[in-house]
Design a protein around this motif. Structure first.
Motif, PDB file in Angstrom:
ATOM      1  N   MET A 129       0.699  -1.243   0.200  1.00  0.00           N
ATOM      2  CA  MET A 129       0.020   0.004   0.107  1.00  0.00           C
ATOM      3  C   MET A 129       0.877   1.243   0.117  1.00  0.00           C
ATOM      4  N   ASN A 130       0.697   2.149  -0.979  1.00  0.00           N
ATOM      5  CA  ASN A 130       1.502   3.423  -1.106  1.00  0.00           C
ATOM      6  C   ASN A 130       1.226   4.314   0.150  1.00  0.00           C
ATOM      7  N   ARG A 131       2.083   5.001   0.484  1.00  0.00           N
ATOM      8  CA  ARG A 131       1.921   6.101   1.535  1.00  0.00           C
ATOM      9  C   ARG A 131       2.311   7.310   1.222  1.00  0.00           C
ATOM     10  N   ALA A 132       1.391   8.384   1.253  1.00  0.00           N
ATOM     11  CA  ALA A 132       1.856   9.574   1.074  1.00  0.00           C
ATOM     12  C   ALA A 132       3.163  10.256   1.645  1.00  0.00           C
ATOM     13  N   PRO A 133       4.102  10.727   1.018  1.00  0.00           N
ATOM     14  CA  PRO A 133       5.117  11.147   1.782  1.00  0.00           C
ATOM     15  C   PRO A 133       5.046  12.307   2.392  1.00  0.00           C
ATOM     16  N   VAL A 134       5.778  12.203   3.714  1.00  0.00           N
ATOM     17  CA  VAL A 134       5.352  13.302   4.913  1.00  0.00           C
ATOM     18  C   VAL A 134       6.958  14.029   5.094  1.00  0.00           C
ATOM     19  N   SER A 135       6.976  15.008   5.594  1.00  0.00           N
ATOM     20  CA  SER A 135       8.180  15.887   5.933  1.00  0.00           C
ATOM     21  C   SER A 135       8.506  15.265   7.210  1.00  0.00           C
ATOM     22  N   PRO A 136       9.714  15.539   7.806  1.00  0.00           N
ATOM     23  CA  PRO A 136      10.120  14.918   9.350  1.00  0.00           C
ATOM     24  C   PRO A 136       9.417  15.753  10.094  1.00  0.00           C
ATOM     25  N   ASP A 137       9.268  17.148   9.934  1.00  0.00           N
ATOM     26  CA  ASP A 137       8.419  17.912  10.931  1.00  0.00           C
ATOM     27  C   ASP A 137       6.975  17.317  11.091  1.00  0.00           C
ATOM     28  N   GLU A 138       6.351  17.077   9.987  1.00  0.00           N
ATOM     29  CA  GLU A 138       5.097  16.531  10.114  1.00  0.00           C
ATOM     30  C   GLU A 138       4.848  15.072  10.805  1.00  0.00           C
ATOM     31  N   ALA A 139       5.769  14.487  10.405  1.00  0.00           N
ATOM     32  CA  ALA A 139       5.960  13.139  11.256  1.00  0.00           C
ATOM     33  C   ALA A 139       6.075  13.132  12.543  1.00  0.00           C
ATOM     34  N   THR A 140       6.926  14.099  12.903  1.00  0.00           N
ATOM     35  CA  THR A 140       7.222  14.369  14.547  1.00  0.00           C
ATOM     36  C   THR A 140       5.907  14.893  14.967  1.00  0.00           C
ATOM     37  N   GLN A 141       4.998  15.874  14.380  1.00  0.00           N
ATOM     38  CA  GLN A 141       3.850  16.130  15.060  1.00  0.00           C
ATOM     39  C   GLN A 141       2.735  15.264  15.154  1.00  0.00           C
ATOM     40  N   ARG A 142       2.666  14.431  14.234  1.00  0.00           N
ATOM     41  CA  ARG A 142       1.747  13.295  14.285  1.00  0.00           C
ATOM     42  C   ARG A 142       2.108  12.112  15.436  1.00  0.00           C
ATOM     43  N   GLY A 143       3.531  12.059  15.477  1.00  0.00           N
ATOM     44  CA  GLY A 143       3.753  11.425  16.658  1.00  0.00           C
ATOM     45  C   GLY A 143       3.432  11.858  18.091  1.00  0.00           C
ATOM     46  N   GLN A 144       3.787  13.176  18.292  1.00  0.00           N
ATOM     47  CA  GLN A 144       3.432  13.887  19.363  1.00  0.00           C
ATOM     48  C   GLN A 144       1.840  13.957  19.444  1.00  0.00           C
ATOM     49  N   VAL A 145       1.147  14.440  18.841  1.00  0.00           N
ATOM     50  CA  VAL A 145      -0.083  14.334  18.910  1.00  0.00           C
ATOM     51  C   VAL A 145      -0.792  13.072  19.411  1.00  0.00           C
ATOM     52  N   GLY A 166      12.406  -4.425  -7.037  1.00  0.00           N
ATOM     53  CA  GLY A 166      11.609  -3.952  -8.255  1.00  0.00           C
ATOM     54  C   GLY A 166      10.261  -3.383  -7.707  1.00  0.00           C
ATOM     55  N   GLN A 167       9.799  -3.893  -6.820  1.00  0.00           N
ATOM     56  CA  GLN A 167       8.512  -3.445  -6.083  1.00  0.00           C
ATOM     57  C   GLN A 167       8.809  -1.949  -5.568  1.00  0.00           C
ATOM     58  N   VAL A 168       9.920  -1.688  -5.030  1.00  0.00           N
ATOM     59  CA  VAL A 168      10.303  -0.460  -4.494  1.00  0.00           C
ATOM     60  C   VAL A 168      10.329   0.825  -5.705  1.00  0.00           C
ATOM     61  N   ILE A 169      11.142   0.142  -6.855  1.00  0.00           N
ATOM     62  CA  ILE A 169      11.282   0.993  -7.725  1.00  0.00           C
ATOM     63  C   ILE A 169      10.044   1.147  -8.549  1.00  0.00           C
ATOM     64  N   ARG A 170       9.194   0.264  -8.796  1.00  0.00           N
ATOM     65  CA  ARG A 170       7.905   0.258  -9.595  1.00  0.00           C
ATOM     66  C   ARG A 170       6.878   1.220  -8.662  1.00  0.00           C
ATOM     67  N   ASP A 171       6.723   0.894  -7.484  1.00  0.00           N
ATOM     68  CA  ASP A 171       5.758   1.593  -6.708  1.00  0.00           C
ATOM     69  C   ASP A 171       6.216   2.819  -5.975  1.00  0.00           C
ATOM     70  N   ARG A 172       7.487   3.058  -6.128  1.00  0.00           N
ATOM     71  CA  ARG A 172       8.058   4.190  -5.505  1.00  0.00           C
ATOM     72  C   ARG A 172       7.816   4.456  -4.115  1.00  0.00           C
ATOM     73  N   SER A 173       7.691   3.569  -3.232  1.00  0.00           N
ATOM     74  CA  SER A 173       7.425   3.468  -2.002  1.00  0.00           C
ATOM     75  C   SER A 173       8.234   2.760  -1.262  1.00  0.00           C
ATOM     76  N   PRO A 225      13.064   3.970  -2.177  1.00  0.00           N
ATOM     77  CA  PRO A 225      13.089   4.371  -3.633  1.00  0.00           C
ATOM     78  C   PRO A 225      13.910   5.828  -3.767  1.00  0.00           C
ATOM     79  N   LEU A 226      15.010   5.921  -4.758  1.00  0.00           N
ATOM     80  CA  LEU A 226      15.724   7.064  -5.093  1.00  0.00           C
ATOM     81  C   LEU A 226      14.899   7.396  -6.426  1.00  0.00           C
ATOM     82  N   VAL A 227      14.473   8.649  -6.565  1.00  0.00           N
ATOM     83  CA  VAL A 227      13.759   9.285  -7.437  1.00  0.00           C
ATOM     84  C   VAL A 227      14.197  10.478  -7.962  1.00  0.00           C
ATOM     85  N   ALA A 228      14.696  10.897  -9.056  1.00  0.00           N
ATOM     86  CA  ALA A 228      15.096  12.054  -9.556  1.00  0.00           C
ATOM     87  C   ALA A 228      14.497  12.376 -11.010  1.00  0.00           C
ATOM     88  N   HIS A 229      13.773  13.779 -10.611  1.00  0.00           N
ATOM     89  CA  HIS A 229      13.111  14.180 -12.051  1.00  0.00           C
ATOM     90  C   HIS A 229      12.122  13.165 -12.501  1.00  0.00           C
TER      91      HIS A 229
END
Length: 396
Positions: free
Chosen positions: A1-17, A260-267, A298-302
């Motif tokens: 299941m793909n997860r929406a990327p979050v910033s480190p600060d947002e992840a910290t906020q969610r964990g604290q709340v 291959g799954q990591v590259i294909r799904d980019r998750s 995954p490492l994604v550029a452009h």
């Protein structure tokens, strides 16, 4: 299941709340249980009423803000929690006027909890509501309360003060922790950018990125793979500890389908030996390495996948959501480093070799002639040996 990327600060906020919701739910449940026990022994109807209010509040925290937070709506979850807390505190002051002053002080809790997470407009509105509720709650303490139980008043006030002060101090600690975490993350990103700006050698770039990824996530080691667009194979590009990439083999996406799954799904994919979580091939690989946890990023550029970062650790539970989010930010830098390294190597190859025959051109011949004329083994305008400055092969 793909997860929406979050910033480190947002992840910290969610964990604290989430932690605060857990603590608040436990405090409400515990206080309700104590009041219910007091009601059973004393037959005080107000204690029953307060116990029911707190039990309802605890259920609301589980079914309301917690579920909203799980959907990623942080601000809405905090607002719901703050408004519900304000209503419960005001209701408690009406039911038990003798606890009005403690209830008024308790209104600091929802405000203190909301300050770091709400936008200015929402926070301003919540402050107005809390201010009005504070006045009304303090006024409720002036109401006569002939039915108050003298024996339990002192114990109840002591418990109320302990809960209120503990929650406020916990919130202040969380705010301090978040500021320090954000500062560390900023320094990590700045340090990586500075290191990458000082080097163009692909091998050095790969090792730099791997070191920063391992240190930022607290994992034991990191191996960076670069994806070949021609062959579809993954080639070691850099590692931490340095040198591990030299002893690692190229990986086929057929042999390791999870890559291959990591590259294909980019998750990202997390694999643990304990509990049988993850692909059997990767678990066997982890056991062979003497590791217990693996994180594949995954490492994604452009918008194009360029590789995979493999992090492993000997400790279970060694990574949390905030570190994963920071690793995602660093993974973007890793992808750009791979692309820049490839571009540098391609330009270097074209500058020194004929594009049709692949033979050395005049530029390379003049460099070699200068080296022979000097007899020192060094290239003109360079202090390093020619073998390192004109290498036309890259690790990827």
């Amino acid at each position: 299941m793909n997860r929406a990327p979050v910033s480190p600060d947002e992840a910290t906020q969610r964990g604290q709340v989430k932690r605060f919701l857990d603590l608040l739910t436990a405090a409400a449940s515990g206080s309700g249980a104590l009041l219910a026990a007091q009601a059973i022994t004393s037959g005080n109807g107000k204690s029953w009423a307060l116990a029911i209010v707190l039990a309802t509040y605890a259920v609301f925290l589980v079914l309301g803000p917690r579920r909203i937070l799980a959907r990623g709506r942080l601000e809405l979850a905090v607002t719901a929690m703050a408004l519900a807390s304000t209503a419960v505190i005001f209701g408690a002051a009406i039911i038990e006027p003798s606890s009005g002053l403690i209830a008024a002080t308790s209104l600091l809790i929802p405000i203190t909890a909301a300050v770091p997470y709400l936008e200015v407009k929402s926070l301003r509105l919540l402050m107005v509501v809390a201010w009005l509720a504070t006045i009304a709650t303090a006024a409720a303490s002036l109401l006569p309360d002939p039915s108050a139980a003298p024996g339990g008043t002192g114990v109840g006030r002591l418990w109320g003060l302990a809960v209120v002060s503990g929650l406020v101090l916990f919130l202040l600690y969380q705010s301090s922790e978040r500021l320090k975490a954000s500062s560390r993350e900023f320094r990590r990103l700045f340090s990586l950018s500075s290191d990458l700006a000082e080097s163009t050698d692909p091998g050095v770039l790969g090792d730099l990125v791997a070191r920063h990824l391992a240190e930022a996530t607290g994992m034991d080691d990191c191996l960076i793979y670069a994806l070949s667009a021609d062959t579809g194979r993954l080639t070691p590009f850099g590692s931490h500890p340095a040198g591990r990439s030299l002893s690692s083999q190229r990986e086929s996406l057929w042999e390791r389908p999870v890559l291959g799954q990591v590259i294909r799904d980019r998750s990202r994919v997390i694999i643990e030996v304990a509990g049988g979580q993850g692909d059997a091939v990767e678990r066997a690989r982890l056991e062979g390495l003497g590791r217990k946890v693996m994180v594949l990023l995954p490492l994604v550029a452009h918008s194009d996948p360029v590789g995979v970062a493999e992090l492993t650790s000997t400790q279970r539970g060694s990574i949390d959501e905030r570190r994963l989010a920071l690793a995602g930010s660093l993974a973007f830098e890793a992808a750009m480093a791979i692309e820049n390294g490839r571009l540098y190597q391609e330009l270097h190859q074209r500058a020194l070799h004929d594009p049709l025959t692949g033979l050395a051109n005049r530029g390379l011949s003049s460099i070699e002639s200068g080296m022979r004329s000097r007899g020192s083994g060094a290239c003109p305008a360079h202090s390093s040996p020619c073998s390192s400055s004109i290498s036309t092969t890259s690790r990827p």
